[in-house]
Scaffold this motif. Structure first.
Motif, mmCIF file in Angstrom:
data_model
loop_
_atom_site.group_PDB
_atom_site.id
_atom_site.type_symbol
_atom_site.label_atom_id
_atom_site.label_comp_id
_atom_site.label_asym_id
_atom_site.label_seq_id
_atom_site.Cartn_x
_atom_site.Cartn_y
_atom_site.Cartn_z
ATOM 1 N N SER A 1 0.841 -1.202 0.000
ATOM 2 C CA SER A 1 0.000 0.000 0.000
ATOM 3 C C SER A 1 0.876 1.252 0.000
ATOM 4 C CB SER A 1 -0.912 0.054 1.226
ATOM 5 O OG SER A 1 -1.551 -1.158 1.358
ATOM 6 N N ALA A 2 1.929 1.256 0.831
ATOM 7 C CA ALA A 2 2.780 2.451 0.904
ATOM 8 C C ALA A 2 3.510 2.669 -0.420
ATOM 9 C CB ALA A 2 3.782 2.308 2.038
ATOM 10 N N THR A 3 3.911 1.598 -1.091
ATOM 11 C CA THR A 3 4.613 1.748 -2.374
ATOM 12 C C THR A 3 3.637 2.217 -3.452
ATOM 13 O OG1 THR A 3 6.008 -0.070 -1.652
ATOM 14 C CG2 THR A 3 6.207 0.552 -3.947
ATOM 15 N N ASN A 4 2.455 1.630 -3.450
ATOM 16 C CA ASN A 4 1.442 2.026 -4.435
ATOM 17 C C ASN A 4 1.004 3.472 -4.264
ATOM 18 O OD1 ASN A 4 0.854 0.088 -6.367
ATOM 19 N ND2 ASN A 4 -0.148 -1.221 -4.828
ATOM 20 N N ALA A 5 1.091 3.986 -3.058
ATOM 21 C CA ALA A 5 0.639 5.362 -2.797
ATOM 22 C C ALA A 5 1.656 6.400 -3.299
ATOM 23 C CB ALA A 5 0.404 5.552 -1.298
ATOM 24 N N GLN A 6 2.830 5.918 -3.766
ATOM 25 C CA GLN A 6 3.839 6.847 -4.288
ATOM 26 C C GLN A 6 3.339 7.450 -5.598
ATOM 27 O OE1 GLN A 6 5.809 6.869 -1.482
ATOM 28 N NE2 GLN A 6 7.514 7.118 -2.920
ATOM 29 N N GLN A 7 3.846 8.642 -5.942
ATOM 30 C CA GLN A 7 3.444 9.265 -7.212
ATOM 31 C C GLN A 7 3.793 8.342 -8.394
ATOM 32 O OE1 GLN A 7 5.126 13.138 -7.655
ATOM 33 N NE2 GLN A 7 3.084 14.056 -7.746
ATOM 34 N N ASP A 8 5.013 7.785 -8.333
ATOM 35 C CA ASP A 8 5.406 6.835 -9.373
ATOM 36 C C ASP A 8 5.800 5.519 -8.686
ATOM 37 O OD1 ASP A 8 6.408 5.382 -11.409
ATOM 38 O OD2 ASP A 8 8.060 6.743 -11.909
ATOM 39 N N GLY B 1 9.484 2.551 -6.694
ATOM 40 C CA GLY B 1 9.574 1.915 -5.384
ATOM 41 C C GLY B 1 9.590 2.929 -4.249
ATOM 42 N N LYS B 2 9.816 2.424 -3.047
ATOM 43 C CA LYS B 2 9.829 3.301 -1.869
ATOM 44 C C LYS B 2 10.900 2.785 -0.898
ATOM 45 C CE LYS B 2 6.817 4.751 1.936
ATOM 46 N NZ LYS B 2 7.504 6.001 2.214
ATOM 47 N N GLU B 3 11.485 3.731 -0.179
ATOM 48 C CA GLU B 3 12.522 3.330 0.774
ATOM 49 C C GLU B 3 11.877 2.976 2.121
ATOM 50 O OE1 GLU B 3 16.176 5.776 0.571
ATOM 51 O OE2 GLU B 3 15.973 5.744 2.766
ATOM 52 N N PHE B 4 12.281 1.858 2.692
ATOM 53 C CA PHE B 4 11.788 1.450 4.024
ATOM 54 C C PHE B 4 12.984 1.133 4.910
ATOM 55 C CE2 PHE B 4 8.302 0.252 1.211
ATOM 56 C CZ PHE B 4 7.186 0.679 1.907
ATOM 57 N N LEU B 5 12.822 1.402 6.194
ATOM 58 C CA LEU B 5 13.859 0.974 7.147
ATOM 59 C C LEU B 5 13.578 -0.500 7.450
ATOM 60 C CD1 LEU B 5 13.982 4.058 9.549
ATOM 61 C CD2 LEU B 5 15.611 3.428 7.760
ATOM 62 N N MET B 6 14.233 -1.385 6.697
ATOM 63 C CA MET B 6 13.814 -2.796 6.732
ATOM 64 C C MET B 6 14.047 -3.456 8.083
ATOM 65 S SD MET B 6 12.099 -3.278 4.167
ATOM 66 C CE MET B 6 11.566 -4.931 4.476
ATOM 67 N N TYR B 7 15.085 -3.049 8.814
ATOM 68 C CA TYR B 7 15.282 -3.687 10.116
ATOM 69 C C TYR B 7 14.078 -3.432 11.029
ATOM 70 C CZ TYR B 7 16.550 -4.667 14.818
ATOM 71 O OH TYR B 7 16.499 -5.141 16.091
ATOM 72 N N GLU B 8 13.559 -2.191 10.976
ATOM 73 C CA GLU B 8 12.415 -1.876 11.869
ATOM 74 C C GLU B 8 11.203 -2.736 11.530
ATOM 75 O OE1 GLU B 8 11.593 2.307 12.075
ATOM 76 O OE2 GLU B 8 13.548 2.679 13.000
ATOM 77 N N TRP B 9 10.975 -2.945 10.223
ATOM 78 C CA TRP B 9 9.819 -3.781 9.834
ATOM 79 C C TRP B 9 10.042 -5.239 10.199
ATOM 80 C CZ3 TRP B 9 5.342 -1.671 9.298
ATOM 81 C CH2 TRP B 9 5.275 -0.322 8.951
#
Ligand code: HEM
Length: 545
Positions: A169-176, A180-188
């Motif tokens: 959902s967060a990636t799809n909500a990007q303008q393009d 893709g989108k950057e995530f702090l993967m350790y936190e997830w």
């Protein structure tokens, strides 16, 4: 008379002063340079007599300095720490066999380590030894049996699917979205593993993935955030003071934590006291709920509880067995007090959460930097997930490339890079006389990347090596990520299957890339390999049609 009394006190003070001076001289110079039977063992120069090599260790990446020493000085290395305390590294299988397996009772965890673990993860399996350890382990083993884990695997998927949904959902909500989108993967990874351990082990829904202010997740975030070399040094110092571990766990310390916050030296201790208090309160709530559930439904306790094999049920059973035996019902079992059950709960929350999160975060990092291995993994998992979106334990186990990727990541970036033992009595290891009190450094990351075992590419990520292991490989002593012997990780199989299920769903749905060219990620110089910057990665959606 008064003058005589004063003189006596002066004499006593002088004697005391001379004794302290002699002790200091002994520890700082006489022992390490002239008297220690270990002084001929090769190793780095002694340097600062007060701190030894400690400052370098505390600022280096876990295991890297030790790896350099082994390359330079060979498979037995001596390093002198603060106040002349010696640490010896043994690399050879025979030595590791002696320390971890055949003579494990002579090489327990050092007291300061048990106290640090006790304060941050409860005085449970991680801190006991000998007969008490044997009994506790017997009670807990069924929770980690293969049939039990097979039955549990399906429970991981609610949390993993939530994670996939959040990232999509967060990636799809990007303008393009194609960027893709950057995530702090350790936190997830930390949130998903916390939700999984709470649900499968305790039947408790944390939902830290969806609730950014989840109390338990926040408390662990603060606790884990303390991990740094200097903080660990402070903890070792504090925990070596007699009575300090007891004080840390007391209500008094919690009520007066604002005093500690005033000193920058003690502020990390105050954060620990506060976080642990919150974690204990929540765990106490879960435990009370489960105890009252069990008590109200246990018409026949033995029959009722035998069916459930999750961690909490086993603990509740051990706890109630004591009560029932007292009432003469004849239910037998290892008795645990409320306090002991609480300590186990904390141990499993602590030991089963951050380690698996670090393992996952590093695997994603290694895959982000090896697109070919990542594509190969996607090609392997996608058909299985198309056929069954929630693969079983067996199905996951049969995926060969996934197995290679997980093992290779755990080899190269072991979430627990080292551990310690202490010689309880003088003995001989690998032909070296080791005196009572010497600290033994168990070189997990160093052994895992030792060229003598793994060959010239030992320090590189190469999952294919698991298809044809070198002749020098030994199943017990070449990869120590979960160590070996009676204290080996009880959660090993659970951690591996949990990592596989999270990775399968993530890699089938997303592509992982470094967040910028030339990105470097470093682990904190501490107990686990938590990435220092929570590992930002660029995540792109995969079109699965
Ligand atoms: C990738 C994930 C994991 C890694 C790398 C890991 C690694 C380790 C290591 C190296 C030890 C030995 C520490 C020492 O003796 O000093 C250990 C012990 C332990 N681990 Fe894990 N662990 C992981 C996951 C888990 C999980 C999922 C659980 C439980 C749910 C768990 C529970 C424990 C416990 C209770 C001990 C103490 C065992 C004993 O002394 O009998 N661990 N782990």
């Amino acid at each position: 008379m008064e003058i005589l009394g004063d003189l006596r006190i002066l004499h006593l003070l002088c004697l005391g002063g001379v004794y302290v001076l002699y002790k200091l001289l002994h520890q700082l110079f006489l022992w390490p340079y002239l008297l220690s039977p270990h002084r001929k063992i090769p190793g780095p120069p002694l340097r600062d007599p007060f701190l030894g090599v400690f400052p370098e260790i505390m600022h280096a990446e876990a295991g890297i300095l030790q790896r350099q020493w082994v390359k330079q000085y060979g498979p037995v290395v001596r390093a002198v720490g603060p106040f002349g305390v010696e640490r010896i590294i043994f690399m050879k299988p025979e030595a590791l066999h002696r320390i971890l397996i055949s003579d494990w009772l002579e090489y327990p965890r050092p007291d300061f380590m048990r106290n640090i673990l006790g304060v941050v993860a409860g005085y449970g399996l991680l801190t006991v030894t000998g007969n008490e350890h044997k009994q506790m382990r017997k009670v807990m083993n069924p929770a980690f049996s293969i049939p039990n884990l097979m039955a549990q695997t399906d429970m991981y998927y609610d949390s993993i699917e939530s994670l996939v949904d959040i990232l999509s959902s967060a990636t799809n909500a990007q303008q393009d979205p194609s960027q893709g989108k950057e995530f702090l993967m350790y936190e997830w990874m930390s949130k998903v593993t916390l939700d999984i351990i709470c649900e499968t082990a305790f039947g408790y829904k944390t939902n830290s993935l969806r609730d950014p202010h989840n109390e338990l997740a926040e408390a662990y975030e603060h606790l884990i955030g303390l991990q740094s070399g200097p903080n660990i040094a402070r903890f070792i110092g504090l925990m070596s003071i007699p009575g300090a571990p007891f004080l840390f766990r007391s209500q008094w310390a919690y009520d007066h934590r604002h005093w500690f916050f005033k000193s920058s030296l003690l502020a990390p201790a105050a954060t620990t006291i506060e976080s642990m208090y919150r974690i204990k309160s929540i765990s106490q709530r879960i435990l009370t709920e489960r105890l009252s559930e069990a008590q109200s439904s246990a018409v026949n306790l033995e029959h009722d509880m035998q069916a459930k094999k999750d961690i909490m049920s086993l603990l509740v059973r051990a706890r109630l067995a004591g009560d029932q035996a007292n009432k003469g019902s004849g239910v037998k079992g290892y008795r645990m007090s409320d306090g002991a059950v609480m300590d186990q709960v904390l141990t499993f929350l602590g030991a089963g959460h951050e380690t698996t999160a670090s393992g996952l975060a590093w695997t994603l990092w290694l895959l982000a930097n090896d697109p070919q291995s990542q594509r190969k993994l996607r090609a392997e998992v996608t058909p299985l997930l198309d056929a069954n979106p929630r693969p079983s334990y067996r199905e996951l186990k049969d995926l060969q490339w996934l197995d290679c990727v997980v093992l290779e990541s755990l080899r190269l970036m072991p979430p627990v890079p080292m551990t310690l033992r202490k010689a309880a009595k003088t003995g001989t290891i690998d032909g070296v006389s080791v005196s009572k009190g010497t600290i033994l450094y168990i070189p997990i990351r160093v052994v895992n990347t030792w060229k003598e075992i793994w060959g010239d590419d030992a320090e590189e990520f190469n999952p294919a090596r698991w298809h044809s292991l070198p002749n020098t490989y030994h199943p017990t002593y070449s990869m120590l990520s979960f160590i070996a012997g009676p204290h080996a990780c009880i959660g090993k199989t659970m951690a591996i299957i949990e990592m596989k299920s999270v990775l399968a769903l993530l890699v089938a749905n997303f592509e992982f890339e470094p967040s910028f060219p030339g990105q470097i990620v470093k682990p904190t110089a501490a107990v686990t390999m938590k990435p220092a910057d929570s590992m930002p990665l660029r995540v792109k959606l995969v079109d699965r049609m």
